[in-house]
Structures are given as structure tokens and as C-alpha cells.
Write a protein that holds these residues in place. Structure first.
Motif, PDB file in Angstrom:
ATOM      1  N   ARG A  28     -12.192   4.683 -12.608  1.00 36.05           N
ATOM      2  CA  ARG A  28     -10.856   4.678 -13.190  1.00 36.05           C
ATOM      3  C   ARG A  28      -9.801   4.852 -12.095  1.00 36.05           C
ATOM      4  N   GLU A  29     -10.034   5.771 -11.164  1.00 36.18           N
ATOM      5  CA  GLU A  29      -9.110   5.999 -10.056  1.00 36.18           C
ATOM      6  C   GLU A  29      -8.975   4.741  -9.214  1.00 36.18           C
ATOM      7  N   SER A  30     -10.083   4.105  -8.948  1.00 39.57           N
ATOM      8  CA  SER A  30     -10.064   2.867  -8.182  1.00 39.57           C
ATOM      9  C   SER A  30      -9.302   1.784  -8.937  1.00 39.57           C
ATOM     10  N   THR A  31      -9.487   1.722 -10.235  1.00 39.77           N
ATOM     11  CA  THR A  31      -8.787   0.735 -11.060  1.00 39.77           C
ATOM     12  C   THR A  31      -7.288   0.998 -11.065  1.00 39.77           C
ATOM     13  N   VAL A  32      -6.901   2.260 -11.149  1.00 34.44           N
ATOM     14  CA  VAL A  32      -5.473   2.606 -11.135  1.00 34.44           C
ATOM     15  C   VAL A  32      -4.846   2.190  -9.805  1.00 34.44           C
ATOM     16  N   ARG A  37      -1.554  -1.626  -6.646  1.00 32.58           N
ATOM     17  CA  ARG A  37      -1.508  -2.626  -5.577  1.00 32.58           C
ATOM     18  C   ARG A  37      -1.088  -3.977  -6.143  1.00 32.58           C
ATOM     19  N   GLU A  38      -1.619  -4.346  -7.300  1.00 33.95           N
ATOM     20  CA  GLU A  38      -1.277  -5.614  -7.942  1.00 33.95           C
ATOM     21  C   GLU A  38       0.199  -5.634  -8.327  1.00 33.95           C
ATOM     22  N   ALA A  39       0.700  -4.519  -8.854  1.00 33.46           N
ATOM     23  CA  ALA A  39       2.117  -4.445  -9.242  1.00 33.46           C
ATOM     24  C   ALA A  39       3.022  -4.572  -8.018  1.00 33.46           C
ATOM     25  N   ALA A  40       2.673  -3.900  -6.935  1.00 34.43           N
ATOM     26  CA  ALA A  40       3.461  -3.992  -5.706  1.00 34.43           C
ATOM     27  C   ALA A  40       3.440  -5.416  -5.167  1.00 34.43           C
ATOM     28  N   VAL A  63      -0.605  -7.161   0.604  1.00 33.95           N
ATOM     29  CA  VAL A  63      -0.659  -6.024  -0.322  1.00 33.95           C
ATOM     30  C   VAL A  63      -1.757  -6.249  -1.349  1.00 33.95           C
ATOM     31  N   LYS A  64      -1.863  -7.474  -1.801  1.00 33.31           N
ATOM     32  CA  LYS A  64      -2.836  -7.764  -2.847  1.00 33.31           C
ATOM     33  C   LYS A  64      -4.271  -7.676  -2.330  1.00 33.31           C
ATOM     34  N   TRP A  65      -4.518  -8.123  -1.121  1.00 34.58           N
ATOM     35  CA  TRP A  65      -5.887  -8.250  -0.645  1.00 34.58           C
ATOM     36  C   TRP A  65      -6.301  -7.248   0.420  1.00 34.58           C
ATOM     37  N   ASP A  66      -5.376  -6.631   1.096  1.00 33.95           N
ATOM     38  CA  ASP A  66      -5.729  -5.705   2.179  1.00 33.95           C
ATOM     39  C   ASP A  66      -5.518  -4.263   1.743  1.00 33.95           C
ATOM     40  N   ALA A  67      -6.027  -3.369   2.519  1.00 37.54           N
ATOM     41  CA  ALA A  67      -5.795  -1.942   2.277  1.00 37.54           C
ATOM     42  C   ALA A  67      -4.356  -1.607   2.626  1.00 37.54           C
ATOM     43  N   PHE A  68      -3.832  -0.571   2.048  1.00 34.31           N
ATOM     44  CA  PHE A  68      -2.433  -0.221   2.264  1.00 34.31           C
ATOM     45  C   PHE A  68      -2.140   0.178   3.704  1.00 34.31           C
TER      46      PHE A  68
END
Length: 101
Positions: A28-32, A37-40, A63-68
Motif C-alpha cells: 500500500r505504501e509503495s502504491t501511494v 509520482r504519477e500525479a507529479a 518523474v514518472k519512471w525514475d526514482a525521485f
């Protein structure tokens, strides 16, 4: 050490771990995080399209595909580059104003 291993590998420890550890919470944490990330990414993509900015489009993709961590570095690099461009434009404007007068 053998006593500790016996305690940790015993049935009581296994039952306690099973009752207290919920792998659904980890997912769930990973999904959140993924949703954030998807929203950003969507916000950046909309801004890139509106401003016709390939840099923002690239950032939205990152943002969508890489780590922050990489995204933060890309943002810092973009800010540094834009600051340098701003300074160059100010110098150019000042030069043009001086030449005009």
C-alpha cells in the motif's frame, strides 16, 4: 547465539511475526508513492505542454519512471542552467541598452 536462534525460529516467534507483519501495508505504501509520482508527472506534463517546454516534458518523463533522487538532481541542474541563462540574458540586455544609448 544458538539460544537466540532457537527463540527466533520457534513457533511463537513465527506466530507473532505473522500477526504483526502485514505485507499488504508495504504494498500500500509503495502504491501511494507510485500514485504521488504519477500525479507529479501529470502536473509536469500538463505544464510542459502548455508552455511548449521540452525540458519540462523530459522532467515529467523522469518523474514518472525514475526514482525521485534523480528527479531532484534534474530539477537542481535545471535551476542552475536557468539561472546561468538568466544572467547571460541580463548581460546581453545591458549590452544592448548601452549600445542603443
Amino acid at each position: 547465539v544458538s539460544k537466540a536462534l532457537a527463540i527466533l525460529s520457534g513457533d511463537d516467534a513465527h506466530d507473532l511475526f505473522t500477526r504483526t507483519f502485514n505485507p499488504a501495508l508495504v504494498q500500500r505504501e509503495s502504491t501511494v508513492r507510485s500514485q504521488h509520482r504519477e500525479a507529479a508527472s501529470n502536473v509536469l506534463a500538463v505544464a510542459a505542454e502548455k508552455l511548449h517546454s521540452p525540458r519540462l516534458a523530459t522532467l515529467a518523463y523522469q518523474v514518472k519512471w525514475d526514482a525521485f533522487t534523480r528527479v531532484k538532481k534534474a530539477i537542481d541542474d535545471m535551476i542552475a542552467q536557468l539561472t546561468a541563462e538568466k544572467e547571460a540574458e541580463i548581460k546581453h540586455k545591458d549590452f544592448c541598452v548601452d549600445e542603443f544609448n
